[in-house]
Every structure is written in structure tokens, then in C-alpha cells.
Enzyme design. Sequence first.
Site, mmCIF file in Angstrom:
data_model
loop_
_atom_site.group_PDB
_atom_site.id
_atom_site.type_symbol
_atom_site.label_atom_id
_atom_site.label_comp_id
_atom_site.label_asym_id
_atom_site.label_seq_id
_atom_site.Cartn_x
_atom_site.Cartn_y
_atom_site.Cartn_z
ATOM 1 N N ASP A 91 0.853 -1.174 0.000
ATOM 2 C CA ASP A 91 0.000 0.000 0.000
ATOM 3 C C ASP A 91 0.896 1.233 0.000
ATOM 4 O O ASP A 91 2.040 1.181 0.456
ATOM 5 C CB ASP A 91 -0.879 -0.024 1.250
ATOM 6 C CG ASP A 91 -2.015 0.979 1.166
ATOM 7 O OD1 ASP A 91 -2.221 1.545 0.087
ATOM 8 O OD2 ASP A 91 -2.683 1.190 2.195
ATOM 9 N N THR A 134 0.078 4.482 1.415
ATOM 10 C CA THR A 134 0.027 5.124 2.722
ATOM 11 C C THR A 134 0.326 4.108 3.816
ATOM 12 O O THR A 134 -0.309 3.060 3.893
ATOM 13 C CB THR A 134 -1.360 5.750 2.964
ATOM 14 O OG1 THR A 134 -1.659 6.636 1.887
ATOM 15 C CG2 THR A 134 -1.386 6.515 4.270
ATOM 16 N N ASP A 137 -3.148 -1.441 6.263
ATOM 17 C CA ASP A 137 -3.356 -0.813 7.556
ATOM 18 C C ASP A 137 -4.832 -0.570 7.861
ATOM 19 O O ASP A 137 -5.205 -0.416 9.012
ATOM 20 C CB ASP A 137 -2.582 0.512 7.660
ATOM 21 C CG ASP A 137 -2.998 1.511 6.592
ATOM 22 O OD1 ASP A 137 -3.771 1.146 5.684
ATOM 23 O OD2 ASP A 137 -2.533 2.672 6.658
#
Length: 794
Positions: A302, A304, A551
Amino acid sequence: MTTTDAASELRGLSAAEVDERVALGRVNAQPSQTSRTYSGIIRANVLTRFNLILSIMAVVVLSVGELPDALFALVVVANTSIGIVQEVRAKRTLDRVRLLVSPVVTVRRDSRSFEVPPDEVVLDDLIEFGAGDQVAVDAEMLEGDGLEVDESALTGESDPVVKLPGDEVLSGSVVISGGGVGIARRVGEDAGIYRLVEQAKAFELATSELRSGIDQVLRIVGWLIVPLGALLLWSQLRSNDSVDDALISAVAGVIGLVPQGLILLVSMALAVAVIRLSKDHVVVQELHAVEGLARITMFCVDKTGTLTTGSMQVDSMERLGEAAEGDGAVDVRRALASLALADPNPNRTLRVIADSVEGAETWTAIGVVPFSSARKWSGAMFRSGGEDTTWVLGAPEILLERVEPEERPPIDALIERATLRAQRVVLLATGDGDLADQALPPRLAPRSLITLSEQVRDDAAETMAYFRQQGVTVKVISGDHPATVSAVAEHIELPGADRCVDMRTVDIDDRDVLDAVVAESVVFGRVLPEQKRAIVESLQRAGERVAMTGDGVNDIPALKRADIGVAVDTATPATKAVSQLVLLDGRFDRMPNVVGEGRRVIYNMERVSALFLTKTVYAALFALAIGLSGSVFPFLPRQMSLVSELTIGIPAFALSFRSADAPCRPGYLERVLRFAVPAGVVTGSVTLVAYWLARSDFGGATLDQSRSASTLALVLFGFWILTMLMRPIDRLDLGLLLAMLAAFALVLMIEPLRDFYLLERPPAKVVATTLGTVALGIGAWALVVGSRRHINPG
């Protein structure tokens, strides 16, 4: 009081109304379990095929024989205990993490505001939102002041979303600026986040070639045990003097088939790796996840939280007009600091800018317009030295509309270049007049163009380079705009960063189209949760072993589908619970070390597996040959335990901690069997020949002496097999071999030890014949097998 009354009066529910809703179950009860339960951990480690086979054999031995013949049962206890302790330890660590990050909710009841845990919020509660709050329920906004929320955990998009009265604020999002009051509309299992979190409740094992290979061996052994065990029992009942002796002899043959220490050593090696990684703040939730990461061929990351920190930084401040001269630079810093101080709810951009001018003097604000995403600017009028000056900060395309054409600076190229780099651009300007009716002054003069970008992790480029060097392909999957993600990927020099795709344009139901897009693209933008999972499945259909970082709860479906899921420090508790690995400090540069530990385990376990499966092969040969010939079995269970300890157990334990960092290749079981089958056949043949010669008229040895001769032959040839697996042999290996040989010599020389293992010195000619048979076996090995390397994980 009705919900409408609560909403209109904004004083909240009464205590009686709260109690009523709790009694009716209209409370924000959290999902009770997002990770493996203690009972599940115990059940998974106790109820295994491995434990079942050895436990049955131990019961038989203890019911008809002596305790020393049941020593093999200790492996069951040790292996089970290691697995349980490691998984419980990981669970407790994650539970502590979950408590640390558990949010609180500010509710308003009876016109009083106070904080409660999320699971005490009830339906129709009034909830106060402020910057930094985690939203615990689905709520409807009643009033707001520049409220913006980050819904990236739900949608994957990092851009803030403005919430106005009447809008819905979803559980799982985070307030990043502004404030407001909302009313809880859906709580508990009715909340939107629950649909994603509930997917985390089902525990799934990490993909493991070691485990699947060992399970396959155990299945084969399980099939062989029945016919071979029946054949052996039938022959032993005919050849032994009593039923008890026949049962003990049969068990001795059967337990040799089970690679009883293999799973124990694999578990121990992985557990040691887990302990080492825990010192680097890496939580491994399942032992085989260490191995799984070392075998991946595709890493989906990912943006971020993995490539970027999730926070922003100021890249440049281009001073314009009067700000570029004299004291203008000082005024720019002072204006920015003053705007941040004056705004009651500064957004993330303004907070980052304020940090960059920390320490600058400020002016006194006499009029403030807070930032609003609808306006796309904020401003204030400041009084300094008896003069009033208006400063505004906002989107260039909005502010430049109030700039006279002749006064417009040549900044279009700067803005375009910054946009292509995925940077955020804001313009600082001064204006004539005040901010009446929260409107911009009629004329503005640009003073500074400020560019900001997401902070790229310091370790991202180096870590991505490591995986490239190891032959692992990296793809970036994000909910952000593809151009933004592509710019970050180019910043860390990811090959193919320009090959990006907007997943809104891709039909994931068309497999052919999806597979073609996934194969061609490196960067995926605007990806929805179900699309992330579809991308992972597409890669797996192409034969890739996929690891993925995440996340947010939107990552849960893909993390569970991937071969290995990795959660970063900013991940939600539910996301951490479903991931096999958790980076507690968020340092992505921990990953090469995790891969290195996995490679060490794989490299060493292939050699250890070859050692144990060699025993399984020669034990099967013993059972078949003895069963068909009708001879008494050449070993007692305790003698088989002695052979296992000296030629397999202790040496394998030492081999499992060798250092290694060679890339892993598939085909673990095939490579192991290429070594173990010929080694087992030769070892078994040498041992049976030595036993039968001792039992023959030529040898004239008793049963106990013949069993001692077969033990001598098996130990000596076992040492030879061990040297084949140790090559190249260093001083430590040589010391280990000499120590094991000395230990066997002591067992033969010290009477209490010799009696414990029921060993009796055979006649000299039997000893000579046994040594000669072992020598001939070594010669046959050299002739048939030669010096070819069969075990080569790298």
C-alpha cells in the site's frame, strides 16, 4: 424524549434512556473476537495427525511394556508446548497493542459531555467529534464546523472528506480537522465497519511449503502404517515368545516410520526466528509466516503507511511579489504561523505548514475565516503596528481569480510541475479589505506558493531495492489517484512506476481483462476493497506467491486472501489481527531481516527433513522385510530412540541453527525425497544384512546380541549419511560428529547405560562382519549415488 427531540435540543439522552437501550441490546457491542482464541490455539496444536499416531503407540507400549520404550512420546509434549506457547505469546502481544490504540468516544448526555469506551455508546447517543477522534459508530451529522474526516481505512482514499449537517459519518473513519455533533444511527453489528471486521474472525493458516510437505509425508505414513503395521504385528506374533513382546516389537517398527522429531525441530527453528524478530518489534502471529515471506515472488504494498508515513511535509516555499524582497520573507513565515494559530480547527495542511515555520512570531487576529473544503481557503485579518492586513491561504485556482492579470506571477508552470509530482499546492496572498460575510477580498496579491508532499519513508527505497535484487516483483495498490501513487513509486525508483491504472475503469468480473491489466500494471489507483482481493487472486492464478501490506479495515479481504499479510504500525486492531506479521514500530526496513530468518529456516530444514525422511524410508524397509521374512524385529523401541537421538535428533537440532541467506526455490519435498529415498534404502539394506548375518549360523549371536549388531550398523551408517548432509563440513560440524560418536562409545562401554538400552556385546566376528557390511554400504553409496548434491534450497 424522542430521537427528534434529542437532535433538536442537542442535550443528549437521559440516563434512563441509555439504560433502556442497553437493555434492548441497542449498544455498540464490538465484535468479540478478531484473532485466534486460546481454545483454538490449543486445539490446533494438540489435535494433529502427528500427535495421534505417536499417542496411540505410546498407549500400547505403556500398557504392555516398560517406560523407557515410550521415550518417543516426549516429542509429542515438546512439539505441542512450543506451538502453543509461541502462538499465545503473539496473541497477548497483539491484545496489548489493541488496548493501547483503543479509542474513546465523547458523548453528550443530559447536557453533559464525557468520554466512554466505544462499546458503551448506544443508539441515538449524541457524539461530539474533534480533530483526531476515531469514529466508533455510523452517525448522522447534526451540526459541524469545518468537519473533515479521513476515510482511507474504509475506502483506501487518503483525501479528506467534508461532512456537513445531514451527511453520514462512518465508523472506522478518523476526524482530521474541524468539529461537530452527530447522532448514532447504527451501532454494533449494524455499523458498516462490522461487515469488514467480521471477515477477520475466521483464522486461516499461512501458506507453508514446509508444512504442506510434512503433512503429505504424514498422510503417506498414515496410509503405510495400517498395512505395514498389520504385516509386522502378524509376523511378530508368530516369531516372538509372547504377545507382549510381539506388540513391543511391532511398535518399534511402526514408530520408526513417523518422522517424530521433524515437526518439533521445524517448530523450534521457526520459534527461534520469531523470538529474534520480536526483538526488532516484529510480531509473528503464526510460526510458518516466517517461511512464507521468504518464499514470496510478488509483494503488493500500500502507498500510505508502507511507502509513505501518512503525514505530509513542506517541500518548498516560493516567495512572490513583495514577499521576495526585504522583510517579505519574514512576513510570510509570520503570516503562516498566525493563520495556523488563529484557525480554531486547522486542517492537516495548515498544521504541517505551521510546523515548518515553528518559532516564528505571530500577529493578533481581529477576524478569522476557518478553512472549509467548500471554500478551499482560510484567512484572517491581523493588526500589527496600527495597521490591519488580511492574509489568505488556499487553492491557487480559487485565489488567482482575485488577482489582476498584470499582477499575476508566472507560476502556472510551477503548479503544473508540482501536480505531476503528486504534490499539494497552496497559495498565500494578501488582500485589500476585510473578510466580511466570509468572502474573499475583491483584490489579492500573491506572496508565496507552497508545495507539500506525503512523507516518503526513509527506508522505502532501500527496502524495495532489496526485494528487486532478490527477484521479488513489487506492485503498489492504493485507493489514491493513480498519478499520485505513480509519483511516489517513481520517487523510490520502482521499475515500471509509470505503468499505472485507474481501477475504476476495470471490470474485475471479467477475469481475462483483469488478469491482463494486473500482469501489465505496476501501480493500481482508486482501488476498492473487493478489487484489492481480486488483484491478489489474479496474481495467484498466475502462479505467484503473494505478500501484501495493509493498515485499514478495507485491506482485510485482500490480506486474508494473500499468502502472507503484513500489517504496519498504523493499522487498525482488526487488520493487525488477521495479518501473519505485524510491524509494531512501522519500520519497513525490518522486512529483509524477516526474509533472512525465513531463508535460514528453509535452508536448514530441508537438510533436517532429508535426515528424518531417510529414517522413515529405512523404517518402512525394515517393516516390509521383517514382516515378509517372519524374523523378530531387529530393534526395541528404546534402541530406535537411541539411534534417533545420536544420528538424527541432536545433529538435526544443531543443523537447524546454521546461518544461510540463499534465495528459496519451490520443490522442497521433491528435493528431500531425491536424497532420502536412496539414502534410506542403502541404510536399511546395510542394517538388515548386518542383523541377518549376526542371527545366522555363521554369526551365532543371540537375539539381544543381534539387535546390538543392528544398532551398531545403523548408528555408524547414520553418521555417514549425516556427513553427506553437512557438506561442506566445518570445525563445528566435525566436533559434533566426534561428540556423537563418543556418546555412542560411552553407551557401549558404561554398563548402566548399556543395560538401559538392552545392548549386549556381540561376538568379535559379528562386530567385524558388521563393520565390513557398513564399509561395503559406504562403497555402494559412493558408486550408486556419488557426490551429487541433492539438497540445495538455493
